[in-house]
Design a protein around this motif. Structure first.
Motif, PDB file in Angstrom:
ATOM      1  N   PRO A 148      -8.936  11.417 -19.199  1.00 33.69           N
ATOM      2  CA  PRO A 148      -8.840   9.729 -18.300  1.00 33.69           C
ATOM      3  C   PRO A 148      -8.282  10.528 -16.921  1.00 33.69           C
ATOM      4  O   PRO A 148      -9.007   9.892 -16.172  1.00 33.69           O
ATOM      5  N   GLY A 149      -9.063  12.431 -16.907  1.00 33.89           N
ATOM      6  CA  GLY A 149      -8.642  12.505 -15.316  1.00 33.89           C
ATOM      7  C   GLY A 149     -10.127  12.478 -14.521  1.00 33.89           C
ATOM      8  O   GLY A 149     -11.258  12.014 -15.334  1.00 33.89           O
ATOM      9  N   SER A 150     -10.052  12.579 -13.589  1.00 33.59           N
ATOM     10  CA  SER A 150     -11.236  11.960 -12.639  1.00 33.59           C
ATOM     11  C   SER A 150     -11.308  13.571 -11.883  1.00 33.59           C
ATOM     12  O   SER A 150     -10.418  14.062 -11.282  1.00 33.59           O
ATOM     13  N   ASP A 151     -12.727  13.364 -11.092  1.00 35.19           N
ATOM     14  CA  ASP A 151     -13.116  14.760 -10.551  1.00 35.19           C
ATOM     15  C   ASP A 151     -14.642  14.110  -9.528  1.00 35.19           C
ATOM     16  O   ASP A 151     -15.581  13.490 -10.176  1.00 35.19           O
ATOM     17  N   ASP A 152     -14.608  14.178  -8.518  1.00 40.32           N
ATOM     18  CA  ASP A 152     -15.405  14.046  -7.697  1.00 40.32           C
ATOM     19  C   ASP A 152     -17.108  14.989  -7.453  1.00 40.32           C
ATOM     20  O   ASP A 152     -18.101  14.264  -7.332  1.00 40.32           O
ATOM     21  N   PHE A 153     -16.823  15.855  -8.728  1.00 34.91           N
ATOM     22  CA  PHE A 153     -18.188  16.268  -9.040  1.00 34.91           C
ATOM     23  C   PHE A 153     -19.227  15.117  -9.172  1.00 34.91           C
ATOM     24  O   PHE A 153     -19.928  15.631  -9.307  1.00 34.91           O
ATOM     25  N   HIS A 154     -18.815  13.980  -9.996  1.00 32.87           N
ATOM     26  CA  HIS A 154     -19.167  13.323 -10.801  1.00 32.87           C
ATOM     27  C   HIS A 154     -20.423  12.559  -9.449  1.00 32.87           C
ATOM     28  O   HIS A 154     -21.456  11.621  -9.956  1.00 32.87           O
ATOM     29  N   PHE A 155     -20.025  12.805  -8.342  1.00 34.44           N
ATOM     30  CA  PHE A 155     -20.982  12.342  -7.363  1.00 34.44           C
ATOM     31  C   PHE A 155     -22.491  12.284  -6.651  1.00 34.44           C
ATOM     32  O   PHE A 155     -23.132  12.114  -6.969  1.00 34.44           O
ATOM     33  N   TYR A 156     -22.538  14.193  -7.611  1.00 37.07           N
ATOM     34  CA  TYR A 156     -23.376  14.595  -7.284  1.00 37.07           C
ATOM     35  C   TYR A 156     -24.604  13.319  -7.759  1.00 37.07           C
ATOM     36  O   TYR A 156     -25.665  13.372  -7.960  1.00 37.07           O
ATOM     37  N   THR A 157     -24.335  13.518  -9.509  1.00 40.47           N
ATOM     38  CA  THR A 157     -25.320  12.737 -10.186  1.00 40.47           C
ATOM     39  C   THR A 157     -25.673  11.332 -10.174  1.00 40.47           C
ATOM     40  O   THR A 157     -26.566  10.503 -10.139  1.00 40.47           O
ATOM     41  N   ILE A 158     -24.070  10.604  -9.592  1.00 44.07           N
ATOM     42  CA  ILE A 158     -25.016   9.142  -8.918  1.00 44.07           C
ATOM     43  C   ILE A 158     -25.545   9.560  -7.701  1.00 44.07           C
ATOM     44  O   ILE A 158     -26.307   8.135  -7.538  1.00 44.07           O
ATOM     45  N   GLU A 159     -25.007   9.875  -7.222  1.00 40.52           N
ATOM     46  CA  GLU A 159     -25.930   9.904  -5.585  1.00 40.52           C
ATOM     47  C   GLU A 159     -27.266  10.267  -5.630  1.00 40.52           C
ATOM     48  O   GLU A 159     -28.522  10.307  -5.015  1.00 40.52           O
ATOM     49  N   ARG A 160     -27.890  11.204  -6.970  1.00 42.07           N
ATOM     50  CA  ARG A 160     -28.623  12.031  -6.772  1.00 42.07           C
ATOM     51  C   ARG A 160     -29.529  12.280  -8.164  1.00 42.07           C
ATOM     52  O   ARG A 160     -28.976  12.813  -8.862  1.00 42.07           O
ATOM     53  N   PRO A 161     -29.611  11.087  -8.705  1.00 41.00           N
ATOM     54  CA  PRO A 161     -29.656  10.733 -10.206  1.00 41.00           C
ATOM     55  C   PRO A 161     -31.211  11.466 -10.909  1.00 41.00           C
ATOM     56  O   PRO A 161     -30.054  12.235 -12.347  1.00 41.00           O
ATOM     57  N   GLN A 162     -31.649  12.488  -9.932  1.00 42.02           N
ATOM     58  CA  GLN A 162     -33.013  13.258 -10.449  1.00 42.02           C
ATOM     59  C   GLN A 162     -31.705  14.676 -10.551  1.00 42.02           C
ATOM     60  O   GLN A 162     -32.549  15.662 -11.945  1.00 42.02           O
ATOM     61  N   LEU A 163     -30.340  15.145 -10.635  1.00 41.90           N
ATOM     62  CA  LEU A 163     -30.226  16.053 -10.904  1.00 41.90           C
ATOM     63  C   LEU A 163     -29.219  16.108 -12.207  1.00 41.90           C
ATOM     64  O   LEU A 163     -28.726  15.621 -12.721  1.00 41.90           O
ATOM     65  N   LYS A 164     -29.584  17.361 -12.756  1.00 42.80           N
ATOM     66  CA  LYS A 164     -29.208  18.028 -14.166  1.00 42.80           C
ATOM     67  C   LYS A 164     -27.932  19.038 -14.404  1.00 42.80           C
ATOM     68  O   LYS A 164     -27.574  19.204 -13.666  1.00 42.80           O
ATOM     69  N   ALA A 165     -26.732  17.594 -14.631  1.00 41.61           N
ATOM     70  CA  ALA A 165     -25.461  18.077 -13.905  1.00 41.61           C
ATOM     71  C   ALA A 165     -24.717  18.379 -15.310  1.00 41.61           C
ATOM     72  O   ALA A 165     -24.293  17.178 -16.308  1.00 41.61           O
ATOM     73  N   SER A 166     -23.917  19.694 -15.510  1.00 41.63           N
ATOM     74  CA  SER A 166     -22.607  19.315 -16.286  1.00 41.63           C
ATOM     75  C   SER A 166     -21.236  20.477 -15.599  1.00 41.63           C
ATOM     76  O   SER A 166     -21.594  21.364 -15.388  1.00 41.63           O
ATOM     77  N   MET A 167     -20.382  20.067 -15.980  1.00 47.47           N
ATOM     78  CA  MET A 167     -18.922  20.999 -16.033  1.00 47.47           C
ATOM     79  C   MET A 167     -18.751  21.929 -17.539  1.00 47.47           C
ATOM     80  O   MET A 167     -18.124  20.515 -18.416  1.00 47.47           O
ATOM     81  N   LEU A 168     -18.203  23.011 -16.710  1.00 50.86           N
ATOM     82  CA  LEU A 168     -17.928  24.148 -17.545  1.00 50.86           C
ATOM     83  C   LEU A 168     -16.607  23.801 -17.825  1.00 50.86           C
ATOM     84  O   LEU A 168     -15.840  23.382 -16.474  1.00 50.86           O
ATOM     85  N   ALA A 169     -16.140  23.794 -19.061  1.00 51.30           N
ATOM     86  CA  ALA A 169     -14.738  23.347 -19.227  1.00 51.30           C
ATOM     87  C   ALA A 169     -13.709  24.989 -20.184  1.00 51.30           C
ATOM     88  O   ALA A 169     -14.770  25.198 -20.902  1.00 51.30           O
TER      89      ALA A 169
END
Length: 369
Positions: free
Chosen positions: A308-329
């Motif tokens: 349920p935590g949040s991170d502004d990393f996900h603005f990258y794909t919201i603003e640039r939908p063509q970007l393939k993104a994922s975050m390493l845990a």
């Protein structure tokens, strides 16, 4: 990549903790390290942070490393403190750059590390996007250390599916009244309690994890015989999906309008610090999964983390939908927890993070050639 060198770098970054958009020493320090190793970089014109690159041409693969710290009380003193692992993320970003630099001539594309300010404020990524740093990027990886009770050291997961969050800063506006004449005014505390009670009655589909709660209510002054007409309050809204958050926000707006009518008061406020939920690329997630298995073994690749935590990393794909993104845990045996003033973790995860991300970057480059 030498483990002792990474630990020394980490400790120096840890000691110069700075809060959002004030990371001047941190930016200068990273630039000085990159200069020593002849890695090209560029600072941002209008804010702190920088981008660094090795290799050339397409594809352009990125890594986001957040650089800000939290402002919190540590042993009775308020100070900037790296209790969210951003010092480790920076260290891993620099380590990945240096590792790829060693065989730069063999790279089949460009690796770009975004040393991003103000993740804790929730909008630093938007400034980096506005600067055009991801316009030509194909794939973007993020990284975040995880608590011990979530993933142990020696394990990792190929994505973190953060929830969406937004906050409301509001004011209840009426007139004060004498304690002996409560009928002549509206007690702002009553209105605040009514808001909180109604918030607890909001129901969305149980298929979408969500929560809404009042996190601040300030009313009254030094005179106990005055009924306060005004109050300040804050609300925290979270949902696992972006659609769920929009539904929750709508219900809260309806609640505030109802309380205004019920108590015949004014309520003013602003929605602030929206952070979107994760929009994960299955392709980027798959690449991180392959890299984790290659470095740590098949059995140490965990399922995606849902938080349920949040991170502004996900603005990258919201603003640039063509970007393939994922975050390493990244498993780090982090304890007692993120944002705890005395958070600690196993420093051996620094080298692991570098190795996994190096593998992931090379996998993208090889698959694109």
């Amino acid at each position: 990549m030498d483990q002792l060198w990474l630990e020394k770098l980490y400790k120096e970054l840890h000691e110069m903790a700075e809060v959002s958009f004030k990371e001047k020493k941190t930016t200068a320090y990273i630039a000085s390290v990159l200069s020593k190793f002849d890695i090209r970089f560029q600072t941002f014109e209008h804010h702190t942070g920088l981008i660094a690159e090795v290799g050339s041409g397409n594809p352009v693969i990125g890594l986001r490393a957040d650089i800000d710290a939290l402002w919190q009380e540590v042993d009775g003193k308020m100070k900037a403190n790296h209790s969210c692992g951003h010092d480790a993320h920076m260290t891993i970003g620099i380590g990945t750059l240096l590792t790829l630099k060693e065989k730069e001539s063999q790279l089949k594309g460009t690796f770009r590390c975004l040393f991003q300010p103000a993740e804790e404020q929730g909008n630093g990524s938007l400034k980096v996007i506005e600067a055009g740093a991801v316009d030509d990027m194909e794939t973007l990886f993020g990284i975040h250390l995880r608590p011990k009770d979530e993933i142990r050291f020696g394990k990792a997961a190929p994505s973190i599916r953060h929830g969406a969050a937004i906050f409301y800063e509001g004011k209840i506006l009426s007139a004060d009244a004498h304690g002996a004449r409560p009928h002549q005014g509206v007690n702002a505390i009553d209105a605040g309690f009514a808001i909180q009670q109604r918030l607890n009655q909001i129901r969305l589909s149980p298929m979408t994890p969500h929560s809404v709660k009042m996190t601040k209510l300030l009313a009254g002054g030094n005179s106990p015989n005055i009924i306060p007409g005004n109050a300040l309050f804050s609300l925290d809204l979270r949902a696992q999906t972006n659609h769920g958050l929009q539904q929750l926000k709508k219900e809260v707006s309806i609640t505030l309008e109802a309380i205004k009518i019920m108590y015949q008061i004014e309520i003013e406020g602003d929605w602030i610090d929206y952070t979107p939920g994760a929009e994960v690329s299955t392709e980027a997630e798959s690449i991180l999964s392959l890299a984790i298995k290659d470095v740590l073994g098949e059995d140490n690749c965990e399922a995606p983390i849902i938080t349920p935590g949040s991170d502004d990393f996900h603005f990258y794909t919201i603003e640039r939908p063509q970007l393939k993104a994922s975050m390493l845990a990244l498993g780090a045996d982090l304890t007692p927890g993120l944002h705890h003033p005395h958070m600690t973790f196993n420093l051996n995860c620094l080298k692991v993070g570098v190795e996994v991300l190096e593998k992931a970057v090379r996998e993208v480059m090889n698959s694109s050639s």
